[in-house]
Motif scaffolding. Structure first.
Motif, PDB file in Angstrom:
ATOM      1  N   LYS A  60      38.166  34.791  35.121  1.00 37.88           N
ATOM      2  CA  LYS A  60      37.403  33.638  34.651  1.00 37.88           C
ATOM      3  C   LYS A  60      38.219  32.691  34.331  1.00 37.88           C
ATOM      4  N   LEU A  61      39.405  32.767  33.959  1.00 39.12           N
ATOM      5  CA  LEU A  61      40.275  31.680  33.786  1.00 39.12           C
ATOM      6  C   LEU A  61      40.876  31.175  35.041  1.00 39.12           C
ATOM      7  N   GLY A 108      40.921  46.090  40.261  1.00 40.37           N
ATOM      8  CA  GLY A 108      41.213  44.784  39.721  1.00 40.37           C
ATOM      9  C   GLY A 108      40.856  43.894  40.578  1.00 40.37           C
ATOM     10  N   MET A 109      40.953  43.889  42.031  1.00 43.10           N
ATOM     11  CA  MET A 109      40.655  42.547  42.960  1.00 43.10           C
ATOM     12  C   MET A 109      39.130  42.572  42.742  1.00 43.10           C
ATOM     13  N   PHE A 110      38.524  43.729  42.582  1.00 48.75           N
ATOM     14  CA  PHE A 110      36.819  43.791  42.368  1.00 48.75           C
ATOM     15  C   PHE A 110      36.572  42.918  41.062  1.00 48.75           C
ATOM     16  N   GLY A 111      37.207  43.268  39.955  1.00 46.27           N
ATOM     17  CA  GLY A 111      36.882  42.776  38.663  1.00 46.27           C
ATOM     18  C   GLY A 111      37.381  41.195  38.827  1.00 46.27           C
ATOM     19  N   SER A 112      38.434  40.602  39.415  1.00 46.93           N
ATOM     20  CA  SER A 112      38.689  39.224  39.525  1.00 46.93           C
ATOM     21  C   SER A 112      37.736  38.556  40.163  1.00 46.93           C
ATOM     22  N   ILE A 113      37.203  39.060  41.368  1.00 45.65           N
ATOM     23  CA  ILE A 113      36.117  38.540  42.221  1.00 45.65           C
ATOM     24  C   ILE A 113      34.795  38.191  41.321  1.00 45.65           C
TER      25      ILE A 113
END
Length: 122
Positions: A60-61, A108-113
């Motif tokens: 989000k940042l 983690g990649m999915f969460g960032s996407i």
């Protein structure tokens, strides 16, 4: 410099979450009659959730691509977890360990996407 502090804050949140997860799994092991396979599954899913949430917040940042931000953050968290594991618990690394870390990195990649996409909605 602000990026480094952001990564250090993320690592400190990760460390606190690992300590809390260790405490909860220890309590489950001592005071309940659940099997060790349940505790291992609980720990894996909890760690995957921790990766997802931390990379979501970082996503989000971020202003770059979501998968790239998630990969950077997940690799930093995985390196931290690997370092802790090698220092305190084990001396050998197996193929299943790399598979485990790969699943965490993908989470983690999915969460960032998802975090990047939620930022654009606001």
């Amino acid at each position: 410099m602000e990026k480094i502090f952001s990564y250090l804050k993320n690592i400190s949140y990760f460390g606190i979450a690992i300590i809390i997860l260790s405490f909860i799994s220890t309590l489950l092991n001592f005071f309940t009659s659940v099997s060790i396979s349940f505790i291992n599954t609980f720990n894996t899913l909890s760690l995957l959730l921790i990766y997802f949430v931390l990379c979501f917040k970082q996503g989000k940042l971020s202003s770059s691509k979501g998968w790239w931000c998630g990969l950077k953050n997940s690799l930093i968290l995985t390196f931290t977890l690997l370092l802790i594991s090698l220092i305190f618990f084990t001396k050998d690394i197996k193929l299943s360990t790399f598979l485990y870390y790969g699943i965490l990195i993908l989470g983690g990649m999915f969460g960032s996407i998802v975090g990047i996409n939620k930022k654009k909605e606001n």
